[in-house]
Design a protein around this motif. Structure first.
Motif, mmCIF file in Angstrom:
data_model
loop_
_atom_site.group_PDB
_atom_site.id
_atom_site.type_symbol
_atom_site.label_atom_id
_atom_site.label_comp_id
_atom_site.label_asym_id
_atom_site.label_seq_id
_atom_site.Cartn_x
_atom_site.Cartn_y
_atom_site.Cartn_z
ATOM 1 N N GLY A 30 0.703 -1.174 0.215
ATOM 2 C CA GLY A 30 0.046 0.079 0.029
ATOM 3 C C GLY A 30 0.815 1.388 0.107
ATOM 4 O O GLY A 30 0.209 2.221 -0.417
ATOM 5 N N THR A 53 -0.317 6.001 -3.648
ATOM 6 C CA THR A 53 -0.552 5.092 -2.336
ATOM 7 C C THR A 53 -1.828 5.234 -1.698
ATOM 8 O O THR A 53 -2.720 6.046 -2.149
ATOM 9 N N THR A 54 -1.872 4.508 -0.678
ATOM 10 C CA THR A 54 -3.245 4.346 -0.049
ATOM 11 C C THR A 54 -3.221 5.792 0.711
ATOM 12 O O THR A 54 -4.359 6.328 0.686
ATOM 13 N N GLY A 58 -5.360 6.939 -3.163
ATOM 14 C CA GLY A 58 -5.585 6.173 -4.498
ATOM 15 C C GLY A 58 -5.695 7.199 -5.643
ATOM 16 O O GLY A 58 -6.280 6.800 -6.646
ATOM 17 N N ASN A 76 -5.252 -3.623 -2.252
ATOM 18 C CA ASN A 76 -4.185 -3.607 -1.323
ATOM 19 C C ASN A 76 -4.075 -5.035 -0.575
ATOM 20 O O ASN A 76 -3.071 -5.712 -0.344
#
Length: 127
Positions: A30, A53-54, A58, A76
């Motif tokens: 993630g 990334t998370t 996103g 993820n």
């Protein structure tokens, strides 16, 4: 360190759809920004789509030629990134590569921003 393996490529008729997958192995999936690139025969590799990334929520970014036809997403929990492609045309033919970066949280589009690359999967669109 992360290893990337693409799948889902194949032969499709113009107007058809494909879904590519990029399976990752390694820690903290993630936390990696991810991207898709492609390379047609005799052409330079070019950016297709990216997802942050998370922690970026996103965020996504697309090349202009995608024009709403492609959707990038990530799971993820499964450590997989997807590229859903529709309304394919022969210009979409090429080897599609997935890439990962541990340096940027947002959706980035330059090759040098990515640390890790898969081997690619062939997509062929015939008219």
């Amino acid at each position: 360190q992360v290893q990337l393996v693409e799948s889902g490529g194949g032969l499709v008729q113009s107007g058809g759809s494909l879904r590519l997958s990029c399976a990752a192995s390694g820690r903290s999936f993630g936390s990696y920004g991810l991207g898709w690139f492609r390379q047609g025969s005799g052409k330079e590799r070019e950016f297709v789509a990216a997802i942050g990334t998370t922690w970026s929520g996103g965020i996504t970014k697309y090349a202009d030629f995608v024009k709403g036809r492609f959707t990038v997403s990530r799971d993820n929990a499964k450590e997989i990134m997807y590229l859903q492609m529709k309304s394919l045309n022969p210009d979409d033919t090429g080897v599609y590569f997935c890439a990962a970066t541990g340096q940027f949280e947002g959706a980035v589009k330059m090759e040098y921003e990515f640390n890790y690359w898969g081997q690619g999967t062939q997509v062929t669109v015939v008219s």
